[in-house]
Design a protein around this motif. Sequence first.
Motif, short mmCIF file in Angstrom:
data_model
loop_
_atom_site.label_atom_id
_atom_site.label_comp_id
_atom_site.label_asym_id
_atom_site.label_seq_id
_atom_site.Cartn_x
_atom_site.Cartn_y
_atom_site.Cartn_z
N ARG A 149 3.77 20.60 -1.44
CA ARG A 149 3.46 21.17 -2.76
C ARG A 149 2.01 20.88 -3.17
N GLY A 150 1.15 21.10 -2.23
CA GLY A 150 -0.28 20.96 -2.50
C GLY A 150 -0.81 19.54 -2.42
N MET A 151 0.07 18.57 -2.22
CA MET A 151 -0.37 17.17 -2.13
C MET A 151 -0.53 16.80 -0.66
N ARG A 152 -1.77 16.36 -0.32
CA ARG A 152 -2.08 16.08 1.08
C ARG A 152 -2.02 14.58 1.36
N VAL A 153 -1.63 14.26 2.57
CA VAL A 153 -1.66 12.87 3.02
C VAL A 153 -3.14 12.47 3.17
N PRO A 154 -3.53 11.27 2.70
CA PRO A 154 -4.93 10.85 2.85
C PRO A 154 -5.41 11.00 4.29
N TYR A 180 0.86 -1.20 0.00
CA TYR A 180 0.00 0.00 0.00
C TYR A 180 0.89 1.24 0.00
N PRO A 181 0.33 2.41 -0.40
CA PRO A 181 1.12 3.64 -0.40
C PRO A 181 1.46 4.11 1.02
N GLN A 182 2.65 4.65 1.17
CA GLN A 182 3.12 5.13 2.47
C GLN A 182 3.34 6.63 2.43
N TYR A 183 3.16 7.27 3.56
CA TYR A 183 3.39 8.72 3.68
C TYR A 183 4.12 9.02 4.99
#
Length: 227
Positions: free
Chosen positions: A188-193, A178-181
């Motif tokens: 840069r405008g990208m938010r962690v789920p 699964y994706p990790q954060y």
Amino acid sequence: MWIDVLTLFPEVFESYLATSIVGRAVAEGRVTIRCTNFRDFAKDKHRSVDDRPFGGGPGMVLMCGPVFDALESVEAQRKEKPQRILLTPQGARLTQRVVAELAQEPALLLVCGHYEGFDERIRIRINAREISVGDYVLSGGEPAAMVLVDAVVRLLPGALGDEASADNDSFADGVLEYPQYTRPREFRGMRVPEVLLSGNHAEIAAWREEQARQRTAQRRPDLLGPS
Ligand code: 9D3
């Protein structure tokens, strides 16, 4: 575990063995890896290990003598009979299942060839497990042997910093990760789920499972089996 590697390029391995998880496992004595150059077992003054193919044709063929002499010499120095492995493009594909099986063995003996290929009598008589790392052409078995050693050694008890992470791996359970954060929460405008920040562990686990499933279906449907 003991691992012997028969190769014409032992120096390729030595530097690699000094680094990474494999290097640490060697330093901590969980695995002993020894490289033997079968050129040292050549008989003539030119130290030949290959010769022209009977029947003609391009290229050269690795000769029986140096390979068998090296193999017998190495095995005579070991108590345990090693699982013999021949790295060859004609072998069965290396998978995590095969890696896990090999990690159970007390001793492995890897034989690396290169572009010219082996005299067929080597293949027949050494009765090795024949392994390929994938459908692409390498110039020799050495990089394939390093791939195998790396994958096996990291499964040996104590080789991982976090014991749980081996089971967590992609392929161990047949799906991709699964994706990790990590921090920051926004880059840069990208938010962690949002779900990962919720503290709801059941929801997080369900989200991860679903992400892993979707990702596997999209990228590697072959891992989900025939259907
Ligand atoms: C002589 C022409 N080649 C057919 C394309 C035969 C050949 C023999 C030996 C080609 C490459 C090699 C060297 N490769 C390996 O020894 C090898 C290998 C690989 O090339 N791909 C994937 N796995 C492996 S394991 C050993």
